[in-house]
Structures are given as structure tokens and as C-alpha cells.
Design a protein around this motif. Structure first.
Motif, PDB file in Angstrom:
ATOM      1  N   GLU A 144       0.833  -1.214   0.000  1.00 38.42           N
ATOM      2  CA  GLU A 144       0.000   0.000   0.000  1.00 38.42           C
ATOM      3  C   GLU A 144       0.865   1.260   0.000  1.00 38.42           C
ATOM      4  O   GLU A 144       0.576   2.230  -0.715  1.00 38.42           O
TER       5      GLU A 144
ATOM      6  N   ASN B 189       0.825   4.034  -2.944  1.00 37.97           N
ATOM      7  CA  ASN B 189       0.522   5.447  -2.667  1.00 37.97           C
ATOM      8  C   ASN B 189       1.651   6.363  -3.137  1.00 37.97           C
ATOM      9  O   ASN B 189       1.407   7.431  -3.722  1.00 37.97           O
ATOM     10  N   ASN B 190       2.881   5.989  -2.875  1.00 39.04           N
ATOM     11  CA  ASN B 190       3.999   6.831  -3.300  1.00 39.04           C
ATOM     12  C   ASN B 190       4.167   6.827  -4.812  1.00 39.04           C
ATOM     13  O   ASN B 190       4.553   7.844  -5.402  1.00 39.04           O
TER      14      ASN B 190
ATOM     15  N   THR C  64       1.662   6.568  -6.841  1.00 35.38           N
ATOM     16  CA  THR C  64       0.578   7.457  -7.287  1.00 35.38           C
ATOM     17  C   THR C  64       0.980   8.922  -7.137  1.00 35.38           C
ATOM     18  O   THR C  64       0.728   9.754  -8.019  1.00 35.38           O
ATOM     19  N   ARG C  65       1.592   9.250  -5.991  1.00 34.89           N
ATOM     20  CA  ARG C  65       2.035  10.625  -5.780  1.00 34.89           C
ATOM     21  C   ARG C  65       3.078  11.022  -6.817  1.00 34.89           C
ATOM     22  O   ARG C  65       3.048  12.127  -7.359  1.00 34.89           O
TER      23      ARG C  65
ATOM     24  N   GLY D 282      -5.513  12.824   3.442  1.00 35.35           N
ATOM     25  CA  GLY D 282      -5.161  11.568   2.791  1.00 35.35           C
ATOM     26  C   GLY D 282      -3.674  11.338   2.743  1.00 35.35           C
ATOM     27  O   GLY D 282      -2.854  12.166   3.147  1.00 35.35           O
ATOM     28  N   ALA D 283      -3.321  10.188   2.202  1.00 33.36           N
ATOM     29  CA  ALA D 283      -1.916   9.789   2.179  1.00 33.36           C
ATOM     30  C   ALA D 283      -1.141  10.461   1.059  1.00 33.36           C
ATOM     31  O   ALA D 283       0.059  10.669   1.157  1.00 33.36           O
ATOM     32  N   THR D 284      -1.817  10.804  -0.044  1.00 33.15           N
ATOM     33  CA  THR D 284      -1.129  11.393  -1.189  1.00 33.15           C
ATOM     34  C   THR D 284      -0.932  12.885  -0.972  1.00 33.15           C
ATOM     35  O   THR D 284      -1.903  13.619  -0.760  1.00 33.15           O
TER      36      THR D 284
END
Length: 509
Positions: A324, A328-329, A331-332, A466-468
Motif C-alpha cells: 500500500e 501510494n507513493n 501514485t504521488r 489523505g496519504a497522497t
């Protein structure tokens, strides 16, 4: 500018400007000096004329008295010496009277002088002895307009000896009266000259006052105009520096004006050309880097997807967390690369053709694209039901709306609302156009951050939900797109919390 002096040095321009500015004052002072000198000369002439007339009047009165005294002495003593003295005094009287007539220069004075000479001439004839009567006209000067023979017949008679003193008294009483009238007439002439001198002085004072009142505003106007002429190149230079500082490298940076400004303009042009070259190299570098990053990034996404689907095998709980984090990284990183590409393309873009569109239909695609993200963050999007027809660049308008909507979703807390709005400009004092707004209920933007949020890579104190995490390029892309479209953006606070982005466009329909 077209002025021949426009290219000379700044020092010479300032010197010429100061000379022009003080020119009206110099003219006023010069006129004042000339007027006062002229007035002083006239006053001196009047004083000298007054003194001369007074001397002539005194001499005239004294000569009349001496004539009377000589005449009486001759009548009483019958001494030929007094007759000769009388003739000499009469000649002087005639000379003084004619000089006085020339100084006064009036018809009345000429008449008075003629009367005085006629009366004193009668006295001369009345004291002439009988044996010299026939020679009298030749011995004594006859005044203008006086017939000697008629005068002789008038004053000489059989009773000459008995009535001589009586005749002298009557004649010189008449001469004294005429002399008194001449004195009054001379004083009147002097008073008239003095009044004329005073009137001339008052007129000069008025002209000096008017010239002084006009000279100061004229100097001020010349200074203002000249300051504008001189400082205009400086303003152009300042605008050129500001334009280069803001990254607007189109157009020449050369500056017209004084020699110093032209040299500085050439150096700015050299700087602009080098910055433009650096920008081109930077853009090329960004394109190459982002392109090279896309290939390994795609492999990372593919690998993380395989791991998430447990294609290689089952994953433990800890392994799922690692996958995950990896996803996420990635995606960022993908978002940052795309934002870099968008920012670079919009900075170099000249703007595409404007197309006609129905704004709600056009924005609906972007809204649906971010619908899943909004649902995941538990954010509700309110869409107005009004429809407007506009003209705009589709690519730039989509970038603007996508970045504003994405920011609103990422900064909105769960359970909040995002309100969209659009419409036509209806204010009478504004040009015809249309507007678009995005309002959220997030933490808002501090006053300090509002001044910097459109700077590339700037991220304020409030972080995204959020995480991003964000790239700091979203609002910078919005600002660049608006610069190409000629739009304007305002950032306002919402009550009780949140932010409102209001964008206005000029209507090109």
C-alpha cells in the motif's frame, strides 16, 4: 519619442530641464529689472525737469523784478546805463521764457510767454526817451506776434514823462500776474507729469504681479512635463525589469531614452536572451526527465498491482501495508510528473483557439472524473442547475477547473461540501463576461499563504487530507492558464471556515 535631445545623456537632460524650468522666472526677473530701471530713468528725468523748471521760474520772477527796478531807476535818474541794463535783462528774460516754453511744451504756456514778453516789451518802450523812440524797435527784440510800431504808438504819447511811473506800475503788475499764471501752469504741468509717472508705476506693478503669478505655474508645468519626459524611459525600464522578473521573456528588453538607459537596456536584452535560453533548456530537460520516469513508474504500478492481487502468492498483513505504501507513493510520483508536464506545457503554450461550449456539459466530465475521489473522502459536490454558453480555450479551462476541484476535494474534511458556481457578469461597471467559482469547507488559507499560493512548488501550512501529498504546482498551473486566457482569480475566506476561489473572464462571444 522623436525629440532630438532624447538620446543625450541623463545629466544633460536634467540640466536642460532645469534651464527651461527657470526660464519663466528669469523672464519675470528680467522684466522687473528692466521696468524698474525704466521707471528710475523716468523719475530722474522728471526730477531734473522739475528742478530745471523751478530754476527757470525763479529766474523768470527775479528777472521781472529786476526789469521793474531798472525801469524805475531809469525813469527817476534818466541815466542811460539803466536803459542798457534793462535791455540786457529783457534779453535774458526772453531767453528764460522761451526755455520754459520748450520745457513745458503746451499751447497755454506759449500764450502766457507771449503775453509776458509783450507786456515787458511795452515797459521797454515806455521808458525809452523821446529822442530814441524811433530806434526802440531796432534796439530791443520784439516778441513773436507783437508789432513794434503799434506798441510804440500805444504807449508813447504827449504825457509820457508825467505818467511813466504809473505806466510802469500797471505794466509790471500785469507782468507779475502773468508770471504767477505761468507758475501755476508750470506746477500743473509738473503735477500732470508726476501723476502720469505714478500711473505708469502702478501699471508696471500690475504687470509684474501678473508675470510673477504666471511664471511660477509655468515653471511648475514645465518641470512636470520635463520630469515625465525624463522619467518615462525609467518607467519603461522598471516595467521591463518587472516583466523579466515575472518570467515574461517575450519581446525585446531594449529601452529608448538617455545614453545610460540605452546601455542598461542592452544589458537587459542580453539577460533576457540568456534567461530565455535557460528556460528552453529547462523545459527540454523536464520533458526528457518526466518521459524517462514514466517507464519505470509504469513498471512499479504494474508490480504493485500484481502484488495487491496476490498473483505471486498470498501476502501477510505487514506485506500488504508495504504494498500500500508502495502504491501510494507511486501514485504521488505519477501525479507530480503529470503536474510538471502540465506546468511546463502551459508556461510555453501560446494558447489555443477559443471554442464555443456549454459550460455545465463541459465541466461535467471533470466532475465525474473526480467523483470517486470525492466519495472516497466523503465529500459531497453541489452542482448548480443553471446553464451558460461561453467561449474559451478547452485545454486551459479544463486544467483550471481540474486543479481547483482536486485541491478542494483533497483539503476538505470528511462530511463537508464543495459548492460549484458559474454565471454571467451582470454588474454595470464591469465588462461583459462570465465567472466560475469553487467553494470548500476546508481549513482555509492564511493571509500569509495567500500571497504565495500561486508560486510554483509552494505548499502552505495546511496540508492535504489523505496519504497522497500535493506537488505545489496546482495553483501555479491555474495562474499560468489564467494569464493566457486573460482571466482574473480572487481568493476569499468562507464563513465559518473554508476557501472560495472566484474566477472572472471577459466575454468574447
Amino acid at each position: 519619442m522623436g525629440f532630438p535631445f532624447y538620446s543625450i545623456s541623463l545629466t544633460r537632460q536634467w540640466a536642460l530641464g532645469m534651464l527651461l524650468a527657470v526660464a519663466p522666472l528669469i523672464v519675470a526677473v528680467g522684466y522687473a529689472i528692466w521696468s524698474m530701471d525704466k521707471h528710475n530713468r523716468r523719475q530722474n528725468e522728471l526730477v531734473e525737469s522739475t528742478a530745471a523748471i523751478n530754476r527757470q521760474m525763479s529766474a523768470l520772477q527775479e528777472l521781472v523784478k529786476e526789469l521793474e527796478r531798472s525801469a524805475r531807476q531809469f525813469v527817476v535818474l534818466q541815466d542811460a546805463r539803466f536803459e542798457k541794463i534793462y535791455g540786457e535783462k529783457y534779453a535774458k528774460l526772453q531767453e528764460q521764457a522761451m526755455a520754459l516754453e520748450r520745457n513745458i511744451g503746451s499751447a497755454k504756456m506759449s500764450d502766457m510767454v507771449s503775453q509776458l514778453l509783450r507786456v515787458t516789451h511795452r515797459s521797454a518802450l515806455s521808458i525809452t526817451s523821446p529822442d530814441k523812440r524811433d530806434a526802440a524797435p531796432e534796439q530791443l527784440s520784439t516778441p513773436k506776434g507783437v508789432e513794434a510800431e503799434e506798441t510804440l504808438n500805444e504807449v508813447v504819447g504827449p504825457e509820457f514823462e508825467a505818467n511813466s511811473l504809473g505806466r510802469l506800475t500797471a505794466i509790471f503788475n500785469s507782468a507779475a500776474e502773468i508770471t504767477s499764471n505761468i507758475t501755476v501752469l508750470a506746477n500743473d504741468a509738473l503735477n500732470a507729469s508726476l501723476a502720469e509717472q505714478k500711473e505708469g508705476f502702478r501699471t508696471t506693478q500690475w504687470w509684474l504681479a501678473i508675470l510673477g503669478l504666471l511664471a511660477l505655474p509655468a515653471s511648475f508645468v514645465i518641470m512636470v512635463i520635463w520630469s515625465y519626459v525624463i522619467t518615462r524611459p525609467l518607467n519603461n525600464l522598471s516595467q521591463t525589469i518587472r516583466r523579466i522578473g515575472e518570467g515574461e521573456l517575450e519581446g525585446s528588453a531594449k529601452v529608448e531614452g538617455p545614453e545610460e538607459f540605452q546601455v542598461l537596456g542592452k544589458r537587459l536584452e542580453w539577460l533576457r536572451e540568456n534567461l530565455e535560453l535557460i528556460e528552453q533548456q529547462k523545459s527540454t530537460f523536464l520533458r526528457h526527465v518526466t518521459h524517462e520516469l514514466k517507464t519505470p513508474l509504469a513498471a512499479i504500478f504494474e508490480a504493485s498491482a500484481l502484488l495487491t492481487e496476490e498473483i505471486p502468492g498470498p501476502l501477510t498483513g505487514e506485506q500488504r501495508k508495504v504494498v500500500e505504501i508502495l502504491f501510494n507513493n507511486a501514485t504521488r510520483l505519477q501525479e507530480m510528473i503529470q503536474q510538471l508536464l502540465n506546468f511546463n506545457s502551459v508556461r510555453l503554450a501560446a494558447g489555443g483557439p477559443r471554442q464555443s461550449l456549454e459550460l455545465p456539459d463541459f465541466l461535467h466530465k471533470s466532475i465525474e472524473r473526480y467523483r470517486s475521489l470525492a466519495n472516497a473522502n466523503q465529500v459531497y459536490i453541489e452542482i448548480p442547475k443553471t446553464s451558460i454558453h461561453v467561449e474559451s480555450d478547452l485545454v486551459l479551462l479544463e486544467m483550471i477547473f481540474n486543479n481547483l476541484l482536486s485541491n478542494a476535494i483533497h483539503f476538505s474534511p470528511p462530511g463537508s461540501r464543495i459548492a460549484l458556481g458559474w454565471g454571467k457578469t451582470e454588474a454595470e461597471d464591469e465588462p461583459a463576461g462570465w465567472w466560475l467559482e469553487v467553494r470548500d469547507q476546508g481549513p482555509g488559507i492564511s493571509k500569509h499563504d495567500k500571497e504565495k499560493i500561486f508560486t510554483p512548488f509552494f505548499q502552505g501550512d495546511n496540508k492535504r487530507q489523505g496519504a497522497t501529498k500535493g506537488s505545489g504546482l496546482g495553483l501555479a498551473i491555474v495562474a499560468e492558464c489564467l494569464r493566457h486566457l486573460g482571466g482574473d482569480i480572487q481568493v476569499m475566506d468562507e464563513e465559518p471556515n473554508g476557501t472560495r476561489f472566484y474566477i472572472s473572464f471577459t466575454d468574447y462571444t
